[in-house]
Design a protein around this motif. Structure first.
Motif, short mmCIF file in Angstrom:
data_model
loop_
_atom_site.label_atom_id
_atom_site.label_comp_id
_atom_site.label_asym_id
_atom_site.label_seq_id
_atom_site.Cartn_x
_atom_site.Cartn_y
_atom_site.Cartn_z
N ALA A 87 -10.01 10.32 -30.25
CA ALA A 87 -8.92 9.34 -30.41
C ALA A 87 -8.20 9.52 -31.75
O ALA A 87 -7.08 9.05 -31.92
N ALA A 88 -8.84 10.22 -32.68
CA ALA A 88 -8.22 10.44 -34.00
C ALA A 88 -7.20 11.57 -33.97
O ALA A 88 -6.45 11.77 -34.92
N GLY A 89 -7.19 12.34 -32.88
CA GLY A 89 -6.28 13.48 -32.80
C GLY A 89 -4.91 13.12 -32.25
O GLY A 89 -4.53 11.94 -32.19
N LEU A 90 -4.18 14.14 -31.83
CA LEU A 90 -2.84 13.93 -31.28
C LEU A 90 -2.88 13.81 -29.76
O LEU A 90 -3.81 14.32 -29.11
N PHE A 91 -1.86 13.16 -29.22
CA PHE A 91 -1.74 12.98 -27.78
C PHE A 91 -0.37 13.49 -27.34
O PHE A 91 0.61 13.32 -28.05
N SER A 92 -0.33 14.10 -26.17
CA SER A 92 0.97 14.41 -25.59
C SER A 92 1.28 13.29 -24.59
O SER A 92 0.39 12.79 -23.91
N VAL A 93 2.53 12.88 -24.56
CA VAL A 93 2.96 11.85 -23.63
C VAL A 93 4.06 12.45 -22.76
O VAL A 93 5.03 13.01 -23.27
N THR A 94 3.88 12.35 -21.43
CA THR A 94 4.86 12.86 -20.49
C THR A 94 5.16 11.78 -19.46
O THR A 94 4.37 10.85 -19.29
N PRO A 95 6.30 11.89 -18.75
CA PRO A 95 6.58 10.91 -17.71
C PRO A 95 5.59 11.05 -16.56
O PRO A 95 5.17 12.17 -16.25
N LYS A 96 5.21 9.94 -15.95
CA LYS A 96 4.38 10.00 -14.74
C LYS A 96 5.34 9.92 -13.56
O LYS A 96 6.00 8.92 -13.35
N LEU A 97 5.45 11.02 -12.83
CA LEU A 97 6.41 11.08 -11.73
C LEU A 97 5.82 10.49 -10.46
O LEU A 97 4.65 10.65 -10.18
N ASP A 98 6.68 9.82 -9.71
CA ASP A 98 6.26 9.22 -8.45
C ASP A 98 6.54 10.22 -7.34
O ASP A 98 7.59 10.22 -6.72
N GLY A 99 5.58 11.13 -7.13
CA GLY A 99 5.77 12.17 -6.12
C GLY A 99 4.45 12.63 -5.57
O GLY A 99 3.52 11.82 -5.42
N CYS A 100 4.35 13.91 -5.24
CA CYS A 100 3.12 14.50 -4.71
C CYS A 100 2.58 15.54 -5.68
O CYS A 100 3.33 16.43 -6.10
N ALA A 101 1.29 15.43 -6.01
CA ALA A 101 0.65 16.43 -6.87
C ALA A 101 0.55 17.74 -6.10
O ALA A 101 0.15 17.76 -4.94
N ILE A 102 0.95 18.82 -6.76
CA ILE A 102 0.93 20.15 -6.14
C ILE A 102 0.36 21.15 -7.15
O ILE A 102 0.65 21.07 -8.33
N ALA A 103 -0.42 22.09 -6.65
CA ALA A 103 -0.86 23.22 -7.48
C ALA A 103 -0.14 24.46 -6.99
O ALA A 103 0.02 24.66 -5.78
N LEU A 104 0.32 25.27 -7.94
CA LEU A 104 0.93 26.56 -7.62
C LEU A 104 0.02 27.64 -8.17
O LEU A 104 -0.53 27.50 -9.27
N GLU A 105 -0.14 28.73 -7.42
CA GLU A 105 -0.90 29.86 -7.94
C GLU A 105 0.03 31.05 -8.08
O GLU A 105 0.76 31.40 -7.14
N TYR A 106 0.00 31.63 -9.26
CA TYR A 106 0.76 32.86 -9.52
C TYR A 106 -0.22 33.98 -9.76
O TYR A 106 -1.18 33.83 -10.51
N SER A 107 0.00 35.11 -9.09
CA SER A 107 -0.81 36.31 -9.30
C SER A 107 0.11 37.38 -9.86
O SER A 107 1.08 37.76 -9.21
N LEU A 108 -0.20 37.80 -11.09
CA LEU A 108 0.64 38.78 -11.80
C LEU A 108 2.11 38.40 -11.74
O LEU A 108 2.98 39.22 -11.47
N GLY A 109 2.36 37.10 -11.96
CA GLY A 109 3.74 36.62 -12.04
C GLY A 109 4.40 36.27 -10.72
O GLY A 109 5.52 35.77 -10.70
N GLN A 110 3.72 36.52 -9.59
CA GLN A 110 4.31 36.23 -8.28
C GLN A 110 3.68 34.96 -7.69
O GLN A 110 2.46 34.82 -7.73
N LEU A 111 4.51 34.08 -7.14
CA LEU A 111 4.01 32.88 -6.48
C LEU A 111 3.28 33.27 -5.19
O LEU A 111 3.89 33.85 -4.29
N THR A 112 1.98 33.00 -5.13
CA THR A 112 1.19 33.44 -3.97
C THR A 112 0.59 32.28 -3.17
O THR A 112 0.18 32.47 -2.03
N ALA A 113 0.49 31.09 -3.76
CA ALA A 113 -0.12 29.96 -3.03
C ALA A 113 0.37 28.64 -3.61
O ALA A 113 0.78 28.57 -4.77
N ALA A 114 0.33 27.61 -2.77
CA ALA A 114 0.67 26.24 -3.19
C ALA A 114 -0.14 25.31 -2.31
O ALA A 114 -0.27 25.54 -1.11
N TRP A 115 -0.70 24.25 -2.91
CA TRP A 115 -1.46 23.29 -2.11
C TRP A 115 -1.35 21.90 -2.69
O TRP A 115 -0.98 21.72 -3.84
#
Length: 198
Positions: free
Chosen positions: A25-53
């Motif tokens: 708690a003594a350190g720094l925090f990043s604060v970002t907006p919390k978006l009202d949407g769907c959580a998604i993961a993207l996978e890039y392999s050697l810079g190419q988009l190969t998967a999303a879930w």
């Protein structure tokens, strides 16, 4: 589909959460907006988009490449899993969910922001800057101390912070990667992040 599990965010009282962080708690925090949407993961392999879930592990590759601001190829040959949020430009949470279910996929009216490089030990702000450099769209962020978190939350509640995005809160994250790793995660949520809503 599905590689790494996408966790939810904890919603506890800010002061309780800060106590639970101990020394972090003594350190720094990043604060970002919390978006009202769907959580998604993207996978890039050697810079190419190969998967999303999605959070449930459902394949999302039929939609994500069609979203206008999702990079098909990164500016560097990086292999990484990126956690982000798919959201509707109309601000309705039902929009991305409906788009993922549609028979004829379309990216119209959707946008994506990349929030985190999964399994990375670098500081959260460093991750945001790196993803921006690779050609991903990232959320606006603030770096602050624990004492300033409530002020950012209040500014958001008054509509003075990130009013141009469909938000339902702000997210505070322990910025330091080593500290995040030590805090770890529960079965559902990271201990190092907090969703501050209305």
């Amino acid at each position: 589909g599905g590689g790494s599990k996408l966790l939810s965010l904890d919603k506890q009282d800010l002061s309780d959460w800060l106590v639970s962080l101990g020394g972090a708690a003594a350190g720094l925090f990043s604060v970002t907006p919390k978006l009202d949407g769907c959580a998604i993961a993207l996978e890039y392999s050697l810079g190419q988009l190969t998967a999303a879930w999605t959070r449930s592990g459902a394949d999302a590759m039929h939609v994500l490449p069609l979203v206008g601001n999702v990079a098909h190829t990164l500016a560097a040959p990086i292999s990484a899993q990126i956690r982000g949020e798919l959201y509707g430009l109309d601000g309705r949470q039902s929009t991305p969910a409906a788009a993922l279910r549609r028979k004829v996929p379309s990216g119209a009216g959707l946008s994506f922001l990349a929030f985190e490089v999964m399994q990375s030990n670098t500081s959260h702000v460093t991750q945001l800057v790196a993803m921006e450099r690779w050609g991903l769209h990232t959320p606006p962020h603030r770096l602050c101390s624990a004492a300033e978190l409530e002020g950012h939350h209040q500014a958001w509640r008054r509509g003075h912070l990130w009013a141009d995005l469909p938000t339902d809160g702000v997210v505070a994250v322990v910025d330091d990667g080593q500290r995040r790793q030590r805090l770890g995660v529960t079965t559902v949520a990271p201990r190092y992040a907090l969703a501050m809503k209305r």
